[in-house]
Design an enzyme around this catalytic site. Structure first.
Site, short mmCIF file in Angstrom:
data_model
loop_
_atom_site.label_atom_id
_atom_site.label_comp_id
_atom_site.label_asym_id
_atom_site.label_seq_id
_atom_site.Cartn_x
_atom_site.Cartn_y
_atom_site.Cartn_z
N LYS A 2 32.12 37.85 49.91
CA LYS A 2 31.07 38.43 50.78
C LYS A 2 30.41 37.37 51.63
O LYS A 2 30.22 37.56 52.82
CB LYS A 2 30.02 39.12 49.93
CG LYS A 2 30.51 39.71 48.64
CD LYS A 2 30.96 41.12 48.78
CE LYS A 2 31.68 41.55 47.52
NZ LYS A 2 31.86 42.97 47.41
N ASP A 57 27.52 36.51 36.94
CA ASP A 57 28.41 36.96 38.00
C ASP A 57 27.66 36.73 39.30
O ASP A 57 26.60 37.33 39.53
CB ASP A 57 28.75 38.44 37.80
CG ASP A 57 29.72 38.96 38.85
OD1 ASP A 57 29.81 38.37 39.95
OD2 ASP A 57 30.38 39.99 38.59
N TRP A 77 28.34 46.71 38.07
CA TRP A 77 29.58 46.82 38.84
C TRP A 77 30.62 47.47 37.93
O TRP A 77 30.85 46.99 36.81
CB TRP A 77 30.02 45.41 39.26
CG TRP A 77 31.27 45.35 40.08
CD1 TRP A 77 31.61 46.13 41.16
CD2 TRP A 77 32.36 44.42 39.91
NE1 TRP A 77 32.83 45.75 41.66
CE2 TRP A 77 33.32 44.71 40.91
CE3 TRP A 77 32.62 43.39 39.00
CZ2 TRP A 77 34.51 44.00 41.04
CZ3 TRP A 77 33.80 42.68 39.13
CH2 TRP A 77 34.73 42.98 40.13
N1 KET Z 1 31.14 40.86 41.04
C1 KET Z 1 30.37 41.80 41.62
C2 KET Z 1 29.02 42.02 41.09
C3 KET Z 1 30.89 42.53 42.69
O1 KET Z 1 30.11 43.43 43.25
C4 KET Z 1 32.20 42.30 43.15
C5 KET Z 1 32.77 43.12 44.24
C6 KET Z 1 32.94 41.29 42.52
C7 KET Z 1 32.38 40.60 41.47
C8 KET Z 1 34.33 40.93 42.89
O2 KET Z 1 34.61 40.65 44.18
P1 KET Z 1 35.87 39.73 44.56
O3 KET Z 1 36.31 40.22 45.88
O4 KET Z 1 36.90 39.93 43.50
O5 KET Z 1 35.34 38.35 44.58
N2 KET Z 1 32.27 44.24 44.61
C9 KET Z 1 32.70 45.11 45.69
C10 KET Z 1 34.16 45.29 45.82
C11 KET Z 1 34.87 45.72 44.58
O6 KET Z 1 34.41 46.59 43.84
O7 KET Z 1 35.94 45.14 44.33
C12 KET Z 1 31.95 46.44 45.59
O8 KET Z 1 31.29 46.73 44.58
O9 KET Z 1 32.02 47.22 46.56
#
Ligand code: KET
Length: 419
Positions: A261, A225, A144
């Site tokens: 998600k 994560d 990520w």
């Molecule tokens: N870890 C991973 C691996 C991840 O893909 C995301 C979000 C997050 C943490 C953080 O998400 P939060 O909403 O802060 O709990 N991924 C998607 C959104 C982004 O990049 O912020 C994505 O990769 O599309």
């Protein structure tokens, strides 16, 4: 005459930064007026009409919260809503976890998964320094994108371990194990608990055992994560298997957990950070000390976390009927994604699109790492109004029964035109 610039922030000090690639993509998609446009960018679930999906169980939880006559908007405690963080820890570690029973888990509610990774990074930057600890954070190649900047922003250098095998479009387990074995002792190793972003490739349970064995031998520090629990297999327990195995193996570790998600709470920023001490006679005392420092960090950064998303999650996690309904909603989401994987693969195979496409159904979770090149991705965007990240990742949830044929034909055309 205009006065000379008197800023304290000239371009040498504050150069123009590039726009965040993922949020830039989202903006470009919104501005595109083509009726055919397809959004395969950000990892956010869409229903079969291409619309955001408010989980039915979240609507019910929202009703419960809003009809509570005692509802107010007071501050939460610094560590957040306890009825949320305790159940969040259980969800990740398992209700029968020895670590929970032995009171060696400290949990703090965070600004979703990003905030949890950041709090963990900040904690390690400040405190992971005794007895030859190696402060370099090893992340998978690829990972990520935000991992890089979250850790480097707090002064922890990043290194990578091999992960994705371009040939097989699967896991390069030998490369990964070798890199972990070669890394200096007591390195920090970032692991995706399930549904790896961006590749959709996870280690098997046996491979997790091998990873744990190397990490134990090298005394590495696991940083999990977990942003997709329930999305990989549709089964919350199965998707927590890696974390639970590492905890059973007696690692001291941390977990950054997101509910964006799996509960569809993206903008509500519901998440948690968990510290788990290794089993030891002083483990509870260690946990209490760690929790006290996490509280100081939290207070200085955000004071206390936002309340609404945590209340929704807490309502669902604490009510057996709502919890069962959530599992049903998760199966709806993961089931639709799996159906789209099958449909995409079979269409590309039906068209005879050059290349192999089995990886689309082999990979799991929210994303597929298609193997499309940067040039092909650019062409998909310019010629077909398809939006996806440059590395060839697609968010499977952006596909539906109305646009899958259009997308598959676009891929077919681009692949044939750029071989
Ligand atoms: N870890 C991973 C691996 C991840 O893909 C995301 C979000 C997050 C943490 C953080 O998400 P939060 O909403 O802060 O709990 N991924 C998607 C959104 C982004 O990049 O912020 C994505 O990769 O599309």
């Amino acid at each position: 005459m205009a006065p000379l610039s008197t800023t304290s922030f000239p371009a040498e000090a504050v150069p123009q930064a590039p726009e965040d690639p993922l949020f830039g993509l989202m903006r470009a998609y919104k501005a595109d007026e083509s009726p055919n446009k397809v959004d395969l960018g950000i990892g956010a679930y869409r229903d079969n009409n291409g619309k955001p999906w408010v989980l039915p169980v979240v609507k019910k939880a929202d009703d419960v919260i809003r009809s509570d006559p005692d509802l107010n908007h007071e501050y939460l405690p610094i560590a957040g809503l306890a009825s949320f963080t305790s159940k969040a820890a259980e969800l990740s570690l398992g209700a029968s976890s020895a670590a929970l029973a032995e009171k060696r888990v400290a949990s703090v509610q965070t600004i979703s998964g990003t905030g949890a990774v950041h709090l963990g990074a900040l904690f390690l930057a400040k405190f992971y320094k005794v007895d030859g600890a190696n402060r370099t954070v090893y992340v998978s190649n690829p990972t990520w994108a935000n991992h890089n900047q979250i850790f480097t922003n707090v002064g922890l250098p990043i290194a990578t371990y091999p992960y994705f095998d371009k040939q097989t479009k699967g896991l390069d387990i030998q490369g990964m194990l070798k890199a972990l074995a070669d890394a200096p002792e007591r390195s920090i190793v970032l692991l995706h608990a399930c549904a790896h972003n961006p590749t959709g490739v996870d280690p098997s349970p046996e491979q997790w055992r091998d990873i744990a064995e190397v990490m134990k031998a090298k005394k590495h520090f696991p940083f999990f994560d977990t942003a997709y629990q329930g999305f990989a297999s549709g089964d919350l327990d199965r998707d927590a298997g890696a974390i639970r195995y590492f905890v059973e193996q007696g690692f001291e570790l941390v977990i950054a957990q997101s509910f964006s998600k799996n509960l569809g709470l993206y903008g509500e920023r519901a998440g948690a950070f968990h510290y788990v001490a290794a089993p030891a006679s002083d483990a509870t005392a260690t946990t209490t000390r760690v929790a006290s420092q996490l509280a100081i960090l939290q207070r200085s950064e955000i004071s206390n976390p936002p309340i609404y998303g945590a209340k929704v999650a807490s309502t669902v996690l604490n009510d057996p009927a709502l919890f069962a309904e959530w599992q049903e909603n998760l199966r709806t989401m993961s089931g639709r994604i799996i159906a789209m994987r099958e449909a995409l693969r079979s269409k590309l195979e039906e068209y005879g699109t050059p290349g192999t496409w089995n990886h689309i159904t082999d990979q799991i979770g929210m994303f597929s790492f298609t193997g499309l090149s940067e040039a092909q991705v650019a062409k998909l965007r310019s010629d077909f109004h398809v939006y996806m990240t440059k590395n060839g990742r697609i968010s499977m949830a952006g596909l539906n029964t109305s646009n899958i044929e259009y997308f598959a034909k676009a891929v077919d055309s681009v692949v044939r035109g750029t071989q």
